[in-house]
Design a protein around this motif. Structure first.
Motif, short mmCIF file in Angstrom:
data_model
loop_
_atom_site.label_atom_id
_atom_site.label_comp_id
_atom_site.label_asym_id
_atom_site.label_seq_id
_atom_site.Cartn_x
_atom_site.Cartn_y
_atom_site.Cartn_z
N PHE A 47 0.85 -1.19 0.00
CA PHE A 47 0.00 0.00 0.00
C PHE A 47 0.89 1.23 0.00
N HIS A 48 0.42 2.30 -0.62
CA HIS A 48 1.20 3.54 -0.70
C HIS A 48 0.88 4.43 0.51
N VAL A 49 1.92 4.94 1.14
CA VAL A 49 1.75 5.77 2.33
C VAL A 49 0.97 7.06 2.03
N HIS A 50 1.12 7.61 0.83
CA HIS A 50 0.36 8.82 0.47
C HIS A 50 -1.14 8.55 0.49
N ASP A 51 -1.53 7.39 -0.01
CA ASP A 51 -2.94 7.02 0.01
C ASP A 51 -3.45 6.94 1.44
N GLY A 52 -2.66 6.33 2.31
CA GLY A 52 -3.07 6.19 3.70
C GLY A 52 -3.31 7.52 4.38
N LEU A 53 -2.42 8.47 4.17
CA LEU A 53 -2.62 9.79 4.78
C LEU A 53 -3.85 10.46 4.19
N LEU A 55 -6.57 9.02 3.13
CA LEU A 55 -7.75 8.40 3.74
C LEU A 55 -7.95 8.92 5.16
N LYS A 56 -6.87 9.07 5.90
CA LYS A 56 -6.97 9.61 7.26
C LYS A 56 -7.48 11.06 7.23
N ARG A 57 -7.06 11.84 6.25
CA ARG A 57 -7.50 13.23 6.16
C ARG A 57 -8.98 13.31 5.77
N LEU A 58 -9.44 12.39 4.94
CA LEU A 58 -10.88 12.33 4.64
C LEU A 58 -11.65 12.09 5.93
N GLN A 59 -11.23 11.10 6.70
CA GLN A 59 -11.91 10.77 7.95
C GLN A 59 -11.89 11.96 8.91
N ALA A 60 -10.76 12.64 9.00
CA ALA A 60 -10.64 13.78 9.90
C ALA A 60 -11.56 14.92 9.49
N ASN A 61 -11.95 14.93 8.23
CA ASN A 61 -12.84 15.96 7.71
C ASN A 61 -14.29 15.47 7.59
N GLY A 62 -14.63 14.43 8.35
CA GLY A 62 -16.01 13.99 8.45
C GLY A 62 -16.49 13.01 7.41
N MET A 63 -15.61 12.50 6.59
CA MET A 63 -15.99 11.56 5.54
C MET A 63 -15.97 10.13 6.08
N GLN A 64 -16.89 9.31 5.60
CA GLN A 64 -16.86 7.87 5.84
C GLN A 64 -15.99 7.24 4.74
N VAL A 65 -15.16 6.28 5.10
CA VAL A 65 -14.31 5.59 4.13
C VAL A 65 -14.60 4.10 4.23
N ALA A 80 -6.66 -1.75 7.01
CA ALA A 80 -7.88 -1.09 7.46
C ALA A 80 -7.82 -0.79 8.95
N GLU A 81 -7.32 -1.74 9.72
CA GLU A 81 -7.19 -1.54 11.17
C GLU A 81 -6.22 -0.39 11.46
N GLU A 82 -5.10 -0.39 10.76
CA GLU A 82 -4.10 0.65 10.96
C GLU A 82 -4.67 2.04 10.66
N LEU A 83 -5.50 2.13 9.64
CA LEU A 83 -6.09 3.42 9.23
C LEU A 83 -7.41 3.71 9.94
N GLU A 84 -7.84 2.80 10.81
CA GLU A 84 -9.10 2.94 11.55
C GLU A 84 -10.30 3.07 10.61
N ILE A 85 -10.31 2.25 9.56
CA ILE A 85 -11.41 2.20 8.61
C ILE A 85 -12.45 1.25 9.18
N ALA A 86 -13.62 1.75 9.47
CA ALA A 86 -14.67 0.94 10.11
C ALA A 86 -15.43 0.07 9.10
N HIS A 87 -15.50 0.50 7.87
CA HIS A 87 -16.32 -0.18 6.87
C HIS A 87 -15.42 -0.98 5.92
N VAL A 88 -15.21 -2.25 6.25
CA VAL A 88 -14.35 -3.12 5.45
C VAL A 88 -15.16 -4.34 5.05
N TYR A 89 -15.35 -4.51 3.75
CA TYR A 89 -16.16 -5.60 3.23
C TYR A 89 -15.32 -6.41 2.25
N GLN A 90 -14.91 -7.58 2.70
CA GLN A 90 -14.12 -8.49 1.87
C GLN A 90 -15.01 -9.64 1.40
N GLY A 91 -14.60 -10.27 0.31
CA GLY A 91 -15.36 -11.40 -0.22
C GLY A 91 -16.68 -10.98 -0.84
#
Length: 181
Positions: A47-53, A55-65, A80-91
């Motif tokens: 995963f790219h670190v730029h993408d992770g930041l 996603l975190k900035r979206l969440q900090a600005n009230g967005m659901q990811v 997902a756990e590292e980025l605190e993404i609550a909505h993770v749907y695999q499979g």
């Protein structure tokens, strides 16, 4: 503000301004699409670190990811756990149905969703979302269905471009830039 964000069409910015949920495919979108297996059969993803930041900035600005992926992979759960993404749907064999269920659970209309993808299974949720984004290296049919296509490839900062677009369209990019001075 980056020049590429300044020159975007008004209709694209209007779509991005309405977004409250940003859902991402994983393989080929948040990663470069290659599958890596060790000798022991374990799967590895990059995963790219730029993408992770982004996603975190979206969440900090009230967005659901959300991550919505057809495959099941332990590295996805870890990221997902590292980025605190609550909505993770695999499979998810039917990503459209998954997106619609998530929208209903969050009390959001389809126009409030963005979906970012790269390949054919991403077309159905892209057709539902108010903002459909294809990464630079997306399959041509996916690119044709998108409202916007990133300049960067999946796994190489494309998700960050999407995050920056949404924050820009919602008038939050300036405050984000000032935060880092």
């Amino acid at each position: 503000m980056s020049r590429y964000l300044a020159d975007l069409p008004a209709d694209l910015l209007a779509r991005a301004a309405r977004v409250r949920l940003v859902a991402f495919d994983v393989d080929g979108t948040l990663t470069d699409g290659r599958l890596w297996y060790g000798e022991d059969g374990r799967e590895t993803k990059v995963f790219h670190v730029h993408d992770g930041l982004g996603l975190k900035r979206l969440q900090a600005n009230g967005m659901q990811v959300a991550f919505i992926t057809a495959r099941i992979s332990h590295p996805v759960a870890l990221r997902a756990e590292e980025l605190e993404i609550a909505h993770v749907y695999q499979g998810q064999g039917d990503k459209r149905a998954c997106l619609l269920q998530l929208l209903e659970a969050l009390g959001l209309a389809p126009e409030h969703a963005a979906f970012v993808g790269d390949d054919l299974p991403d077309l159905p949720p892209m057709r539902v979302a108010g903002l459909a984004v294809a990464v630079a290296n997306a399959h041509p049919w996916v690119a044709e269905a998108a409202h916007w296509q990133t300049r960067l490839a999946g796994g190489m900062g494309a998700a960050r471009e999407v995050c920056d677009l949404i924050l820009h369209a919602q008038g939050k990019a300036g405050a984000e830039r000032e935060r880092w001075r």
